[in-house]
Motif scaffolding. Structure first.
Motif, PDB file in Angstrom:
ATOM      1  N   LEU A 144       0.848  -1.191   0.000  1.00  0.00           N
ATOM      2  CA  LEU A 144       0.000   0.000   0.000  1.00  0.00           C
ATOM      3  C   LEU A 144       0.885   1.243   0.000  1.00  0.00           C
ATOM      4  N   THR A 145       0.656   2.144  -0.946  1.00  0.00           N
ATOM      5  CA  THR A 145       1.473   3.353  -1.066  1.00  0.00           C
ATOM      6  C   THR A 145       0.682   4.577  -0.626  1.00  0.00           C
ATOM      7  N   ASP A 146       1.369   5.701  -0.549  1.00  0.00           N
ATOM      8  CA  ASP A 146       0.698   6.962  -0.201  1.00  0.00           C
ATOM      9  C   ASP A 146      -0.406   7.288  -1.197  1.00  0.00           C
ATOM     10  N   ASP A 147      -0.128   7.099  -2.490  1.00  0.00           N
ATOM     11  CA  ASP A 147      -1.132   7.379  -3.511  1.00  0.00           C
ATOM     12  C   ASP A 147      -2.330   6.444  -3.371  1.00  0.00           C
ATOM     13  N   ASP A 148      -2.061   5.168  -3.091  1.00  0.00           N
ATOM     14  CA  ASP A 148      -3.153   4.208  -2.906  1.00  0.00           C
ATOM     15  C   ASP A 148      -4.047   4.634  -1.745  1.00  0.00           C
ATOM     16  N   LEU A 149      -3.428   5.027  -0.654  1.00  0.00           N
ATOM     17  CA  LEU A 149      -4.188   5.417   0.533  1.00  0.00           C
ATOM     18  C   LEU A 149      -5.019   6.658   0.258  1.00  0.00           C
ATOM     19  N   ARG A 150      -4.425   7.653  -0.388  1.00  0.00           N
ATOM     20  CA  ARG A 150      -5.159   8.879  -0.682  1.00  0.00           C
ATOM     21  C   ARG A 150      -6.358   8.601  -1.575  1.00  0.00           C
ATOM     22  N   GLU A 151      -6.168   7.803  -2.619  1.00  0.00           N
ATOM     23  CA  GLU A 151      -7.266   7.493  -3.532  1.00  0.00           C
ATOM     24  C   GLU A 151      -8.330   6.638  -2.843  1.00  0.00           C
ATOM     25  N   THR A 180       6.323   1.295   6.841  1.00  0.00           N
ATOM     26  CA  THR A 180       5.478   0.562   5.889  1.00  0.00           C
ATOM     27  C   THR A 180       5.528   1.277   4.555  1.00  0.00           C
ATOM     28  N   GLY A 181       4.742   0.798   3.596  1.00  0.00           N
ATOM     29  CA  GLY A 181       4.649   1.457   2.304  1.00  0.00           C
ATOM     30  C   GLY A 181       4.010   2.821   2.406  1.00  0.00           C
ATOM     31  N   VAL A 182       3.241   3.062   3.470  1.00  0.00           N
ATOM     32  CA  VAL A 182       2.597   4.360   3.674  1.00  0.00           C
ATOM     33  C   VAL A 182       3.477   5.194   4.593  1.00  0.00           C
TER      34      VAL A 182
END
Length: 414
Positions: free
Chosen positions: A259-266, A296-298
């Motif tokens: 899970l990345t920052d972009d994934d979390l935001r979206e 983590t990835g985030v």
């Protein structure tokens, strides 16, 4: 030229050549007409038909299937497919077979095309199912008509078939509705005072306060932090609030691998409508931020931006839980990100008596005995519930509280 003239004259005089030429011209004209007719057909088809495509990664797929079953639009279909019941929760054990189906609704001719891709799997490894796509087409219709059918199916799912809050889990880059969790009353969350009623009142106010926020130019967001030792009811409170306010629960595991920052935001931007977002045990992911460590990835900054950045979703409540509030960075739990802090701690004997009375409603005297045995000690609700479950068939033994009472310390036997 003088040589070509007699050759062409002789060729045109030949019936074979003239016939071949005529056939060639006819073929060219036929091909032109065919291309023209196909183009006209597609142009006309786009004007007289409207269509909407759904796939089973979206809750709208389930809502449309429920609408079809409620209105029996395919009741006369002679081509069906037996399923395991997961193709659209809330429907029967069979659905339309893959392929094309025709039906009438509201005087409109409609077409349904169902495609199942057995090679493309969705869902967690232990609960995978094939990718399915529905294309709904209406002759001389409007997209709003199909959207209305979906909305009707959603209302049915949220009333008649609803057993409690819907649970949505982020799977890859989409939210999966994995089912409903049983409804829970706010009265089942044990505390020694009225703090639970206060947070319920606050959340009800928030979901009705769109105009209040707009008039003051404030983003319509509200954050809650539930903190306290394990077993004190943080997860139970989330379910109880969702039940009381008629919300779904969209749960996020921000420690998930990949899970990345972009994934979390979206994910937070497109969280299901009518849901509160829950991030449990956030201390396990960001126990402490030391030297900008990225565990983590985030990233920590990515989490903060997802909560209240420029693109953060409005009109939803965010609940974070932790067993160790002291380990959380102040930037994460400041007002605007966590506006309401609710401590869920150990409870005393009087509160434990209420739980005893819920287990044994006809044993008033034993409930008072249970309270006396507990004395001034405190316990987590999970401890009390575990003891009562162990002795659920024997209220007298349960009232002795022998498995809960701590032995007196420092008293030597004479």
């Amino acid at each position: 030229m003088e040589i070509l003239v007699p050759i062409l004259t002789n060729a045109f005089a030949s019936d074979l050549f003239a016939g071949g030429l005529a056939l060639g011209v006819f073929g060219v004209i036929a091909a032109f007409l065919r291309t023209t007719l196909i183009a006209l057909y597609h142009a006309l088809d786009k004007r007289i038909w409207v269509s909407l495509t759904l796939d089973n990664r979206s809750p709208t797929y389930r809502y449309f299937c429920i609408w079809m079953e409620q209105n029996r639009v395919l009741a006369r279909s002679r081509h069906v497919r037996m399923t395991d019941g997961r193709w659209a929760s809330g429907t029967k054990g069979f659905g339309p077979a893959p392929g094309r189906h025709w039906f009438f609704s509201g005087g409109k001719l409609c077409r349904l095309e169902r495609d199942i891709d057995e090679k493309s799997k969705i869902g967690a490894a232990q609960n995978q199912r094939p990718m399915e796509v529905l294309q709904v087409t209406v002759l001389f219709g409007k997209v709003e008509t199909i959207l209305g059918w979906i909305e009707t199916g959603k209302e049915v799912a949220q009333t008649k078939d609803r057993v409690g809050p819907g649970l949505h889990i982020l799977k890859g880059d989409w939210w999966d509705h994995v089912g409903d969790v049983p409804r829970r009353s706010i009265k089942t969350v044990l505390v020694d005072d009225d703090r639970i009623e206060s947070v319920l009142t606050d959340m009800r106010w928030f979901y009705r306060a769109n105009d209040w926020y707009a008039e003051r130019g404030i983003p319509w967001r509200r954050g809650y932090l539930f903190h306290g030792p394990p077993g004190t009811g943080k997860s139970s409170l989330i379910r109880a609030l969702a039940s009381e306010v008629s919300l779904d629960i969209a749960t996020l595991d921000i420690g998930r691998s990949g899970l990345t920052d972009d994934d979390l935001r979206e994910a937070m931007m497109c969280a299901p409508a009518g849901s509160l977002i829950a991030i449990e045990d956030i201390d396990a992911v960001f126990a402490q931020r030391e030297g900008g460590e990225k565990r983590t990835g985030v990233s920590f900054s990515g989490l903060l931006n997802a909560i209240d950045g420029v693109a953060a979703q409005e009109g939803r409540a965010l609940i974070m839980t932790t067993n160790h509030k002291d380990k959380l960075d102040p930037a994460l739990i400041r007002p605007g990100r966590a506006d309401v802090h609710v401590e869920l701690g150990l409870v005393g004997a009087a509160t434990a008596r209420r739980l005893f009375a819920r287990f044994f409603p006809d044993e008033h005297d034993l409930a008072l005995l249970f309270e006396r045995h507990l004395g001034g000690q405190t316990f987590s609700p999970a401890q009390i519930q575990g003891w009562l479950l162990t002795n659920s068939s024997n209220p007298y033994d349960a009232a002795q509280a022998s498995g809960l009472i701590l032995p007196l310390q420092g008293v030597a036997a004479e």
